[in-house]
Motif scaffolding. Structure first.
Motif, PDB file in Angstrom:
ATOM      1  N   PHE A 187       0.836  -1.204   0.000  1.00 26.73           N
ATOM      2  CA  PHE A 187       0.000   0.000   0.000  1.00 26.73           C
ATOM      3  C   PHE A 187       0.869   1.251   0.000  1.00 26.73           C
ATOM      4  CE2 PHE A 187      -3.618  -2.667   1.648  1.00 26.73           C
ATOM      5  CZ  PHE A 187      -4.504  -2.338   0.624  1.00 26.73           C
ATOM      6  N   GLY A 191       0.833   3.959  -2.861  1.00 27.17           N
ATOM      7  CA  GLY A 191       0.658   5.395  -2.648  1.00 27.17           C
ATOM      8  C   GLY A 191       1.763   6.183  -3.326  1.00 27.17           C
ATOM      9  N   GLN A 192       3.006   5.663  -3.216  1.00 28.08           N
ATOM     10  CA  GLN A 192       4.124   6.345  -3.877  1.00 28.08           C
ATOM     11  C   GLN A 192       3.977   6.278  -5.387  1.00 28.08           C
ATOM     12  OE1 GLN A 192       6.575   8.121  -2.384  1.00 28.08           O
ATOM     13  NE2 GLN A 192       7.189   8.716  -4.435  1.00 28.08           N
ATOM     14  N   LYS A 195       1.536   8.812  -6.383  1.00 30.09           N
ATOM     15  CA  LYS A 195       2.177  10.118  -6.300  1.00 30.09           C
ATOM     16  C   LYS A 195       3.084  10.329  -7.499  1.00 30.09           C
ATOM     17  CE  LYS A 195       4.975  12.970  -3.179  1.00 30.09           C
ATOM     18  NZ  LYS A 195       5.679  13.008  -1.875  1.00 30.09           N
TER      19      LYS A 195
END
Length: 284
Positions: A187, A191-192, A195
């Motif tokens: 996760f 998320g990275q 981004k």
């Protein structure tokens, strides 16, 4: 590192306690724990006794620090396991502690225990166990909960977490924890990735804006080039006209020189009569 300096297992899956063992360490030699001066353990004690063990960190080339350490207990309640706490290590040794729960001290008498190092090694389930050792639980007075107004109604004695196949269960739990950790990391990576993807879209949008500006500049440059070519064509036409005019001027100059030459030739071949139109002065 010397054998008296130990490091806490930061990030390792092990419970911690502020309790410190004031008694003698239980040294494990060749899988044999030898408890000596471990203090008095009284029936009914609950999480108030801590035993600390010390063993070689490596056994047959396997780093026991990487394994989960369990205490296997057998008493009148049956066979169950308990966790260890406060794992410490150095280059050669491991230290860890066992806090005795009420399941261990529920009855006075002899409690038999053994230590198990459980985990995975080279993709296979791994268990390394010590020989059994015994501790004595001293008798004491028990208070009937029904006589204490602050206590609720008595409950049946809970069964300990008895497992016949504890090695398989612990390995599965460890695998689940590892999977949960991997999922959390996944996760975090996702998320990275989002981004990075958002930054990528932002960069792509900027690239399109730069490309649009470049195309606009190219269009302007093309327009300027067309104008320059048109001006160059006009300049070439003007140059051609200038050359034609210059050629005509040379032709006219050549004609003038020809006429001048002819005039000079006529001047040389015809005598000039200086008296023509002139009268000699009268003699006195």
């Amino acid at each position: 590192m010397d054998n008296t300096t130990f490091i806490d297992s930061m990030g390792h899956h092990v419970k911690h306690s502020t309790m410190k063992d004031e008694h003698q360490l239980i040294r494990i030699t060749e899988k044999t724990p030898v408890p000596k001066d471990i203090g008095k353990i009284v029936c009914g004690d609950t999480n108030s006794n801590i035993l600390t063990f010390e063993t070689n960190r490596y056994y047959d080339g396997v780093d026991l620090f990487t394994k989960r350490i369990k205490i296997i207990v057998r008493n009148e309640l049956g066979l169950f396991t308990e966790d260890t706490v406060n794992l410490q290590y150095n280059d050669e040794l491991l230290r860890f502690s066992w806090i005795l729960s009420d399941a261990v001290t529920c009855k006075s008498g002899i409690v038999t225990a053994a230590i198990a190092f459980i985990g995975w090694e080279n993709g296979y389930k791994y268990t390394c166990k010590s020989l059994p050792f015994t501790i004595k639980v001293e008798n004491s007075l028990d208070l009937d909960p029904s006589l204490d107004p602050d206590q609720g109604p008595p409950e049946e004695t809970p069964e300990p977490p008895y497992k016949n196949w504890f090695t398989d269960i612990e390995c599965r739990l460890q695998e689940l924890e590892r999977g949960s950790s991997d999922l959390d990391q996944g996760f975090a990576n996702l998320g990275q990735d989002f981004k990075d993807l958002d930054q990528g879209f932002s960069d792509l949008k900027q690239d399109f804006a730069n490309l649009d500006q470049s195309l606009s500049d190219l269009k302007q440059d093309s327009s300027n080039l067309d104008q320059s070519l048109s001006d160059l064509k006009q300049d070439s036409s003007n140059l051609d006209q200038s050359l034609s005019d210059l050629k005509q001027d040379f032709a006219d100059l050549h004609q003038d020189f020809t006429d001048l030459e002819q005039g000079l030739s006529d001047f040389e071949t015809e005598p000039i009569d200086f008296s023509d139109g002139w009268t000699d002065p009268e003699q006195p």
